[in-house]
Design a protein around this motif. Structure first.
Motif, PDB file in Angstrom:
ATOM      1  N   LEU A   1      14.817 -20.185 -23.330  1.00 11.82           N
ATOM      2  CA  LEU A   1      16.118 -19.618 -22.975  1.00 11.82           C
ATOM      3  C   LEU A   1      16.415 -18.371 -23.801  1.00 11.82           C
ATOM      4  CD1 LEU A   1      18.277 -22.865 -22.631  1.00 11.82           C
ATOM      5  CD2 LEU A   1      17.045 -21.609 -20.855  1.00 11.82           C
ATOM      6  N   GLN A   2      16.070 -18.412 -25.081  1.00  9.73           N
ATOM      7  CA  GLN A   2      16.291 -17.250 -25.940  1.00  9.73           C
ATOM      8  C   GLN A   2      15.435 -16.068 -25.498  1.00  9.73           C
ATOM      9  OE1 GLN A   2      15.320 -19.278 -29.594  1.00  9.73           O
ATOM     10  NE2 GLN A   2      17.483 -19.575 -30.140  1.00  9.73           N
ATOM     11  N   TYR A   3      14.180 -16.329 -25.166  1.00  9.76           N
ATOM     12  CA  TYR A   3      13.292 -15.262 -24.697  1.00  9.76           C
ATOM     13  C   TYR A   3      13.780 -14.706 -23.358  1.00  9.76           C
ATOM     14  CZ  TYR A   3       9.746 -16.526 -28.235  1.00  9.76           C
ATOM     15  OH  TYR A   3       9.061 -16.756 -29.404  1.00  9.76           O
ATOM     16  N   PHE A   4      14.166 -15.606 -22.473  1.00 12.02           N
ATOM     17  CA  PHE A   4      14.671 -15.179 -21.161  1.00 12.02           C
ATOM     18  C   PHE A   4      15.876 -14.258 -21.315  1.00 12.02           C
ATOM     19  CE2 PHE A   4      18.194 -16.121 -18.219  1.00 12.02           C
ATOM     20  CZ  PHE A   4      17.707 -15.477 -17.083  1.00 12.02           C
ATOM     21  N   LEU A   5      16.825 -14.638 -22.149  1.00 16.79           N
ATOM     22  CA  LEU A   5      18.040 -13.848 -22.319  1.00 16.79           C
ATOM     23  C   LEU A   5      17.720 -12.474 -22.907  1.00 16.79           C
ATOM     24  CD1 LEU A   5      21.080 -13.777 -21.987  1.00 16.79           C
ATOM     25  CD2 LEU A   5      21.309 -14.804 -24.255  1.00 16.79           C
ATOM     26  N   LYS A   6      16.809 -12.432 -23.849  1.00 16.87           N
ATOM     27  CA  LYS A   6      16.454 -11.154 -24.465  1.00 16.87           C
ATOM     28  C   LYS A   6      15.781 -10.233 -23.452  1.00 16.87           C
ATOM     29  CE  LYS A   6      17.162 -10.352 -28.079  1.00 16.87           C
ATOM     30  NZ  LYS A   6      18.360  -9.672 -28.662  1.00 16.87           N
ATOM     31  N   VAL A   7      14.894 -10.762 -22.623  1.00 14.86           N
ATOM     32  CA  VAL A   7      14.254  -9.940 -21.585  1.00 14.86           C
ATOM     33  C   VAL A   7      15.296  -9.456 -20.588  1.00 14.86           C
ATOM     34  CG1 VAL A   7      12.591  -9.942 -19.677  1.00 14.86           C
ATOM     35  CG2 VAL A   7      12.018 -11.070 -21.832  1.00 14.86           C
ATOM     36  N   ALA A   8      16.243 -10.324 -20.237  1.00  7.68           N
ATOM     37  CA  ALA A   8      17.310  -9.934 -19.312  1.00  7.68           C
ATOM     38  C   ALA A   8      18.139  -8.791 -19.889  1.00  7.68           C
ATOM     39  CB  ALA A   8      18.198 -11.134 -19.005  1.00  7.68           C
ATOM     40  N   GLN A   9      18.371  -8.827 -21.196  1.00  2.00           N
ATOM     41  CA  GLN A   9      19.162  -7.785 -21.840  1.00  2.00           C
ATOM     42  C   GLN A   9      18.389  -6.471 -21.944  1.00  2.00           C
ATOM     43  OE1 GLN A   9      20.003  -9.810 -25.511  1.00  2.00           O
ATOM     44  NE2 GLN A   9      21.849 -10.811 -24.725  1.00  2.00           N
ATOM     45  N   LYS A  10      17.105  -6.553 -22.284  1.00  7.23           N
ATOM     46  CA  LYS A  10      16.289  -5.358 -22.503  1.00  7.23           C
ATOM     47  C   LYS A  10      15.634  -4.840 -21.221  1.00  7.23           C
ATOM     48  CE  LYS A  10      17.095  -5.071 -26.850  1.00  7.23           C
ATOM     49  NZ  LYS A  10      17.894  -3.936 -27.363  1.00  7.23           N
ATOM     50  N   GLU A  11      15.532  -5.715 -20.214  1.00  7.82           N
ATOM     51  CA  GLU A  11      14.874  -5.388 -18.940  1.00  7.82           C
ATOM     52  C   GLU A  11      13.424  -4.940 -19.146  1.00  7.82           C
ATOM     53  OE1 GLU A  11      17.371  -2.531 -16.941  1.00  7.82           O
ATOM     54  OE2 GLU A  11      18.727  -4.105 -16.225  1.00  7.82           O
ATOM     55  N   HIS A  12      12.822  -5.471 -20.204  1.00  9.74           N
ATOM     56  CA  HIS A  12      11.456  -5.066 -20.528  1.00  9.74           C
ATOM     57  C   HIS A  12      10.863  -6.098 -21.491  1.00  9.74           C
ATOM     58  CE1 HIS A  12       8.097  -2.441 -21.588  1.00  9.74           C
ATOM     59  NE2 HIS A  12       8.487  -1.629 -20.619  1.00  9.74           N
ATOM     60  N   VAL A  13       9.681  -6.617 -21.171  1.00 11.94           N
ATOM     61  CA  VAL A  13       9.069  -7.651 -22.006  1.00 11.94           C
ATOM     62  C   VAL A  13       8.687  -7.098 -23.374  1.00 11.94           C
ATOM     63  CG1 VAL A  13       7.083  -9.192 -22.250  1.00 11.94           C
ATOM     64  CG2 VAL A  13       8.246  -9.020 -20.052  1.00 11.94           C
ATOM     65  N   THR A  14       8.078  -5.907 -23.404  1.00  8.31           N
ATOM     66  CA  THR A  14       7.625  -5.329 -24.679  1.00  8.31           C
ATOM     67  C   THR A  14       8.799  -5.104 -25.628  1.00  8.31           C
ATOM     68  OG1 THR A  14       5.784  -4.240 -23.566  1.00  8.31           O
ATOM     69  CG2 THR A  14       6.379  -3.429 -25.748  1.00  8.31           C
ATOM     70  N   LYS A  15       9.891  -4.530 -25.112  1.00  6.00           N
ATOM     71  CA  LYS A  15      11.070  -4.265 -25.950  1.00  6.00           C
ATOM     72  C   LYS A  15      11.687  -5.573 -26.439  1.00  6.00           C
ATOM     73  CE  LYS A  15      12.223   0.124 -23.714  1.00  6.00           C
ATOM     74  NZ  LYS A  15      13.210   0.847 -22.857  1.00  6.00           N
ATOM     75  N   ALA A  16      11.703  -6.570 -25.561  1.00  3.40           N
ATOM     76  CA  ALA A  16      12.232  -7.877 -25.962  1.00  3.40           C
ATOM     77  C   ALA A  16      11.373  -8.489 -27.056  1.00  3.40           C
ATOM     78  CB  ALA A  16      12.302  -8.801 -24.743  1.00  3.40           C
ATOM     79  N   ALA A  17      10.053  -8.403 -26.896  1.00  3.56           N
ATOM     80  CA  ALA A  17       9.133  -8.969 -27.886  1.00  3.56           C
ATOM     81  C   ALA A  17       9.298  -8.291 -29.235  1.00  3.56           C
ATOM     82  CB  ALA A  17       7.697  -8.830 -27.387  1.00  3.56           C
TER      83      ALA A  17
ATOM     84  N   GLU B   1      11.988  -6.896 -30.447  1.00 10.04           N
ATOM     85  CA  GLU B   1      13.237  -7.316 -31.082  1.00 10.04           C
ATOM     86  C   GLU B   1      13.176  -8.762 -31.548  1.00 10.04           C
ATOM     87  OE1 GLU B   1      17.933  -7.070 -29.864  1.00 10.04           O
ATOM     88  OE2 GLU B   1      16.619  -5.351 -29.569  1.00 10.04           O
ATOM     89  N   LEU B   2      12.394  -9.566 -30.837  1.00  7.84           N
ATOM     90  CA  LEU B   2      12.234 -10.972 -31.219  1.00  7.84           C
ATOM     91  C   LEU B   2      11.183 -11.166 -32.310  1.00  7.84           C
ATOM     92  CD1 LEU B   2      12.281 -12.476 -27.609  1.00  7.84           C
ATOM     93  CD2 LEU B   2      13.995 -12.934 -29.379  1.00  7.84           C
ATOM     94  N   HIS B   3      10.413 -10.099 -32.578  1.00  8.34           N
ATOM     95  CA  HIS B   3       9.350 -10.132 -33.593  1.00  8.34           C
ATOM     96  C   HIS B   3       8.270 -11.159 -33.238  1.00  8.34           C
ATOM     97  CE1 HIS B   3      11.858  -7.545 -36.017  1.00  8.34           C
ATOM     98  NE2 HIS B   3      12.844  -8.426 -35.961  1.00  8.34           N
ATOM     99  N   VAL B   4       7.908 -11.177 -31.952  1.00  2.84           N
ATOM    100  CA  VAL B   4       6.821 -12.039 -31.494  1.00  2.84           C
ATOM    101  C   VAL B   4       5.895 -11.213 -30.603  1.00  2.84           C
ATOM    102  CG1 VAL B   4       8.194 -14.150 -31.601  1.00  2.84           C
ATOM    103  CG2 VAL B   4       8.138 -12.827 -29.484  1.00  2.84           C
ATOM    104  N   ALA B   5       4.742 -11.772 -30.267  1.00  2.00           N
ATOM    105  CA  ALA B   5       3.794 -11.069 -29.400  1.00  2.00           C
ATOM    106  C   ALA B   5       4.325 -10.994 -27.970  1.00  2.00           C
ATOM    107  CB  ALA B   5       2.449 -11.782 -29.410  1.00  2.00           C
ATOM    108  N   GLN B   6       3.989  -9.908 -27.295  1.00  2.00           N
ATOM    109  CA  GLN B   6       4.405  -9.732 -25.907  1.00  2.00           C
ATOM    110  C   GLN B   6       3.884 -10.871 -25.035  1.00  2.00           C
ATOM    111  OE1 GLN B   6       3.526  -5.879 -24.228  1.00  2.00           O
ATOM    112  NE2 GLN B   6       3.412  -6.701 -22.146  1.00  2.00           N
ATOM    113  N   SER B   7       2.651 -11.283 -25.291  1.00  2.00           N
ATOM    114  CA  SER B   7       2.053 -12.355 -24.499  1.00  2.00           C
ATOM    115  C   SER B   7       2.829 -13.661 -24.637  1.00  2.00           C
ATOM    116  CB  SER B   7       0.598 -12.569 -24.919  1.00  2.00           C
ATOM    117  OG  SER B   7       0.512 -12.890 -26.304  1.00  2.00           O
TER     118      SER B   7
END
Length: 304
Positions: free
Chosen positions: A6-22, A24-30
């Protein structure tokens, strides 16, 4: 379904981009992509659709996003409430207020409260009347000062904490600047410097002028008390401002004169949601404020 998803989903929804979300979350894009994929598999729906290089929520994804935001907000508040229960003197108070009370009132009461509870933190949000109501109802802030205090509302509890007089402010060389009191109708031929539509002081001044028998002529509209006060001092027109907005912030200041026929006042209220979900530390602050204003009601002005 995991909290991490849920946290990852919300961050991607906010950033509209997996790489940018990753990032900010300090995790790998994969890792982000995999958790989103697992979440979509479990739900049996597509939450995102590709548009160019960005990801956009599908219609059902938008619906799910609203629920997730609410769930995670409630979870954050629950964790905060546990910490506040264990040590209510180290919590955080989120408070909203309009521009006109931010210059003097907010610093005064926060400083006074922190004399007793020095470890309490504050998070501030400034806004206009409609946005303050919305922020309280959405849980964005715990408490909000608002003017005027809203009428009864099933979703809100409001307490009028003070009634404040509005003064006419005039250029120092204005013919009425040395008067102790004037009738509002004496300003009927003047150009007014007013708050923009949406600010609660505007209808108060507007209705007072109509009651005095004239429609104000507008020379300028703005959203900052310092700007309005400065333009009046510079000779651009006249206005009405509450007493707490008249504390000098620079050397260029307008004259201030009491107004009658009609006298112009505003109420300032303190509101919170009526669902009983006010955090312990915010309850303490509310109780402090109600006592603070009650004991000063018949004494000295706020902050004097």
């Amino acid at each position: 379904m995991e909290l991490r998803q849920l946290q990852y989903f919300l961050k991607v929804a906010q950033k509209e981009h997996v790489t940018k979300a990753a990032e900010e979350l300090h995790v790998a894009q994969s890792a982000v992509s995999r958790q989103i994929h697992l979440l979509e598999q479990e739900l049996g729906i597509d939450l995102f659709m590709q548009k160019g290089r960005n990801l956009h929520l599908t219609p059902v994804g938008q619906l799910f996003c609203k629920r997730v935001e609410s769930i995670l907000k409630d979870l954050d508040r629950s964790v905060a409430e546990i910490h506040e229960f264990l040590n209510p003197e180290r919590g955080e108070i989120r408070i909203g207020f309009p521009n006109s009370v931010g210059t003097h009132l907010i610093p005064t009461i926060v400083a006074e409260f922190r004399r007793h509870y020095p470890h309490v933190k504050f998070r501030f949000k400034q806004g206009m009347y409609p946005s303050l109501i919305k922020d309280v109802l959405s849980g964005e802030v715990d408490l909000a000062f608002i003017s005027p205090c809203p009428d009864s509302d099933e979703q809100l509890i409001g307490d009028v904490v003070m009634t404040e007089e509005l003064f006419a402010i005039l250029p120092q060389n204005h013919p009425l600047a040395q008067e102790k009191i004037i009738r509002l109708e004496q300003l009927k031929d003047e150009q007014f410097v007013l708050f923009s539509p949406g600010y609660s002081l505007r209808p108060i001044v507007w209705q007072a002028c109509l009651k005095a028998g004239f429609t104000p002529q507008i020379a300028f509209e703005g959203g900052e008390t310092d700007t309005i006060r400065g333009l009046v001092a510079a000779g651009m027109g006249v206005s009405l401002l509450p007493e707490m907005a008249l504390f000098p912030t620079n050397s260029l200041q307008p004259a201030q004169v009491r107004v009658e026929a009609p006298a112009v006042t505003r109420t300032i209220g303190l509101i919170h949601r009526s669902d009983g979900r006010l955090p312990l530390v915010a309850r303490s602050f509310r109780a402090f404020l109600l006592t603070y204003f009650r004991t000063r009601q018949n004494n000295t002005p706020v902050g004097s």
